[in-house]
Design a protein around this motif. Structure first.
Motif, PDB file in Angstrom:
ATOM      1  N   THR A  60      45.632 -26.900 -12.599  1.00 57.91           N
ATOM      2  CA  THR A  60      44.589 -25.966 -13.008  1.00 57.91           C
ATOM      3  C   THR A  60      45.030 -24.558 -12.628  1.00 57.91           C
ATOM      4  N   GLY A  61      44.272 -23.584 -13.074  1.00 55.83           N
ATOM      5  CA  GLY A  61      44.534 -22.214 -12.648  1.00 55.83           C
ATOM      6  C   GLY A  61      44.118 -22.037 -11.196  1.00 55.83           C
ATOM      7  N   ALA A  62      44.786 -21.148 -10.491  1.00 61.35           N
ATOM      8  CA  ALA A  62      44.489 -20.917  -9.078  1.00 61.35           C
ATOM      9  C   ALA A  62      43.022 -20.548  -8.858  1.00 61.35           C
ATOM     10  N   GLU A  63      42.425 -19.858  -9.837  1.00 60.55           N
ATOM     11  CA  GLU A  63      41.026 -19.438  -9.698  1.00 60.55           C
ATOM     12  C   GLU A  63      40.047 -20.610  -9.785  1.00 60.55           C
ATOM     13  N   ARG A  64      40.502 -21.773 -10.222  1.00 59.26           N
ATOM     14  CA  ARG A  64      39.617 -22.932 -10.371  1.00 59.26           C
ATOM     15  C   ARG A  64      39.931 -24.063  -9.395  1.00 59.26           C
ATOM     16  N   GLN A  65      40.905 -23.843  -8.502  1.00 60.06           N
ATOM     17  CA  GLN A  65      41.298 -24.899  -7.575  1.00 60.06           C
ATOM     18  C   GLN A  65      40.126 -25.349  -6.698  1.00 60.06           C
ATOM     19  N   GLN A  66      39.381 -24.416  -6.146  1.00 60.74           N
ATOM     20  CA  GLN A  66      38.255 -24.785  -5.273  1.00 60.74           C
ATOM     21  C   GLN A  66      37.163 -25.524  -6.050  1.00 60.74           C
ATOM     22  N   GLU A  67      36.929 -25.139  -7.293  1.00 61.35           N
ATOM     23  CA  GLU A  67      35.958 -25.825  -8.138  1.00 61.35           C
ATOM     24  C   GLU A  67      36.393 -27.276  -8.370  1.00 61.35           C
ATOM     25  N   LEU A  68      37.681 -27.463  -8.613  1.00 58.81           N
ATOM     26  CA  LEU A  68      38.230 -28.805  -8.791  1.00 58.81           C
ATOM     27  C   LEU A  68      38.065 -29.630  -7.517  1.00 58.81           C
ATOM     28  N   ILE A  69      38.385 -29.052  -6.383  1.00 61.04           N
ATOM     29  CA  ILE A  69      38.241 -29.767  -5.110  1.00 61.04           C
ATOM     30  C   ILE A  69      36.781 -30.151  -4.883  1.00 61.04           C
ATOM     31  N   GLY A  70      35.858 -29.243  -5.190  1.00 57.35           N
ATOM     32  CA  GLY A  70      34.435 -29.554  -5.060  1.00 57.35           C
ATOM     33  C   GLY A  70      34.016 -30.719  -5.938  1.00 57.35           C
ATOM     34  N   GLY A  71      34.533 -30.749  -7.170  1.00 58.24           N
ATOM     35  CA  GLY A  71      34.223 -31.859  -8.074  1.00 58.24           C
ATOM     36  C   GLY A  71      34.785 -33.174  -7.580  1.00 58.24           C
ATOM     37  N   LEU A  72      36.000 -33.146  -7.035  1.00 59.88           N
ATOM     38  CA  LEU A  72      36.595 -34.362  -6.473  1.00 59.88           C
ATOM     39  C   LEU A  72      35.809 -34.840  -5.252  1.00 59.88           C
ATOM     40  N   LEU A  73      35.356 -33.906  -4.433  1.00 59.42           N
ATOM     41  CA  LEU A  73      34.537 -34.278  -3.263  1.00 59.42           C
ATOM     42  C   LEU A  73      33.266 -35.012  -3.697  1.00 59.42           C
ATOM     43  N   GLU A  74      32.604 -34.495  -4.720  1.00 57.85           N
ATOM     44  CA  GLU A  74      31.395 -35.156  -5.235  1.00 57.85           C
ATOM     45  C   GLU A  74      31.705 -36.540  -5.772  1.00 57.85           C
ATOM     46  N   LEU A  75      32.782 -36.657  -6.530  1.00 52.17           N
ATOM     47  CA  LEU A  75      33.168 -37.938  -7.111  1.00 52.17           C
ATOM     48  C   LEU A  75      33.526 -38.949  -6.024  1.00 52.17           C
ATOM     49  N   PHE A  76      34.323 -38.537  -5.059  1.00 60.16           N
ATOM     50  CA  PHE A  76      34.729 -39.451  -3.993  1.00 60.16           C
ATOM     51  C   PHE A  76      33.552 -39.831  -3.101  1.00 60.16           C
ATOM     52  N   GLU A  77      32.592 -38.953  -2.969  1.00 57.85           N
ATOM     53  CA  GLU A  77      31.391 -39.299  -2.198  1.00 57.85           C
ATOM     54  C   GLU A  77      30.663 -40.464  -2.872  1.00 57.85           C
ATOM     55  N   ARG A  78      30.644 -40.498  -4.191  1.00 52.97           N
ATOM     56  CA  ARG A  78      30.044 -41.627  -4.924  1.00 52.97           C
ATOM     57  C   ARG A  78      30.849 -42.908  -4.701  1.00 52.97           C
ATOM     58  N   PHE A  79      32.167 -42.775  -4.634  1.00 49.66           N
ATOM     59  CA  PHE A  79      33.035 -43.938  -4.453  1.00 49.66           C
ATOM     60  C   PHE A  79      32.822 -44.618  -3.105  1.00 49.66           C
ATOM     61  N   ARG A  96      38.004 -33.071 -15.983  1.00 42.52           N
ATOM     62  CA  ARG A  96      39.012 -32.818 -17.020  1.00 42.52           C
ATOM     63  C   ARG A  96      38.762 -31.503 -17.753  1.00 42.52           C
ATOM     64  N   LYS A  97      37.568 -30.950 -17.628  1.00 39.95           N
ATOM     65  CA  LYS A  97      37.280 -29.640 -18.212  1.00 39.95           C
ATOM     66  C   LYS A  97      37.776 -28.516 -17.301  1.00 39.95           C
ATOM     67  N   ILE A  98      38.024 -28.859 -16.043  1.00 42.04           N
ATOM     68  CA  ILE A  98      38.512 -27.890 -15.057  1.00 42.04           C
ATOM     69  C   ILE A  98      40.032 -27.937 -14.955  1.00 42.04           C
ATOM     70  N   ALA A  99      40.592 -29.156 -15.031  1.00 38.75           N
ATOM     71  CA  ALA A  99      42.027 -29.343 -14.791  1.00 38.75           C
ATOM     72  C   ALA A  99      42.565 -30.474 -15.650  1.00 38.75           C
ATOM     73  N   HIS A 100      43.873 -30.493 -15.798  1.00 42.28           N
ATOM     74  CA  HIS A 100      44.540 -31.548 -16.562  1.00 42.28           C
ATOM     75  C   HIS A 100      45.111 -32.574 -15.581  1.00 42.28           C
ATOM     76  N   PRO A 101      44.681 -33.859 -15.690  1.00 39.13           N
ATOM     77  CA  PRO A 101      45.182 -34.868 -14.754  1.00 39.13           C
ATOM     78  C   PRO A 101      46.443 -35.571 -15.263  1.00 39.13           C
ATOM     79  N   HIS A 102      47.285 -35.937 -14.340  1.00 41.28           N
ATOM     80  CA  HIS A 102      48.453 -36.778 -14.593  1.00 41.28           C
ATOM     81  C   HIS A 102      48.276 -37.980 -13.673  1.00 41.28           C
ATOM     82  N   ARG A 103      47.905 -39.114 -14.238  1.00 37.04           N
ATOM     83  CA  ARG A 103      47.524 -40.284 -13.453  1.00 37.04           C
ATOM     84  C   ARG A 103      48.611 -41.348 -13.482  1.00 37.04           C
ATOM     85  N   ASP A 104      48.741 -42.020 -12.338  1.00 36.22           N
ATOM     86  CA  ASP A 104      49.594 -43.193 -12.274  1.00 36.22           C
ATOM     87  C   ASP A 104      48.947 -44.183 -11.323  1.00 36.22           C
ATOM     88  N   LEU A 105      49.162 -45.456 -11.590  1.00 37.93           N
ATOM     89  CA  LEU A 105      48.635 -46.530 -10.749  1.00 37.93           C
ATOM     90  C   LEU A 105      49.782 -47.088  -9.924  1.00 37.93           C
TER      91      LEU A 105
END
Length: 120
Positions: free
Chosen positions: A20-39, A88-97
């Motif tokens: 993502t762009g540097a200006e959106r990194q914290q927004e992305l981290i916040g979204g991941l925190l919310e998602l992982f809290e659900r997990f 995915r609207k904030i950043a582009h993911p590259h996923r691997d299992l």
């Protein structure tokens, strides 16, 4: 201690590199925190981690589940899908299992390495 894992012990590990762009990194981290809290309360959840890159454009997410079936069950939940879609609207993911095949831990019954030259 080295512990080889059998197929029956297979955990499911998902590692995603989000760019993502540097200006959106914290927004992305916040979204991941919310998602992982659900997990956290999901059956089979072991741990999740978020790592941010020093350049401000990459964030790694690490999800460890007890099994692939537990992870797939989690992926099918509508609220989880919606959360991932929002990210995915904030950043582009590259996923691997990944499958965990070996674990290294500190040696057991061995004294820690020390120097005989005295304290530093």
């Amino acid at each position: 201690m080295e512990v080889p894992l059998s197929e029956h012990d297979q955990e499911s590990i998902v590692i995603e590199a989000w760019t993502t762009g540097a200006e959106r990194q914290q927004e992305l981290i916040g979204g991941l925190l919310e998602l992982f809290e659900r997990f956290r309360s999901s059956e089979g959840f072991i741990e999740a981690r978020i790592l941010k890159g020093s350049r401000g454009t990459t964030v790694l997410s690490y999800l460890r589940m007890r099994s692939a079936a537990d992870r797939q069950r989690l992926d099918k939940q509508p609220e989880i899908q919606a959360g991932v879609d929002a990210l995915r609207k904030i950043a582009h993911p590259h996923r691997d299992l990944f499958d965990l095949v070996w674990v290294f831990t500190p040696p057991v019954n061995e004294a820690p390495a020390s120097t005989s030259r005295g304290a530093y």
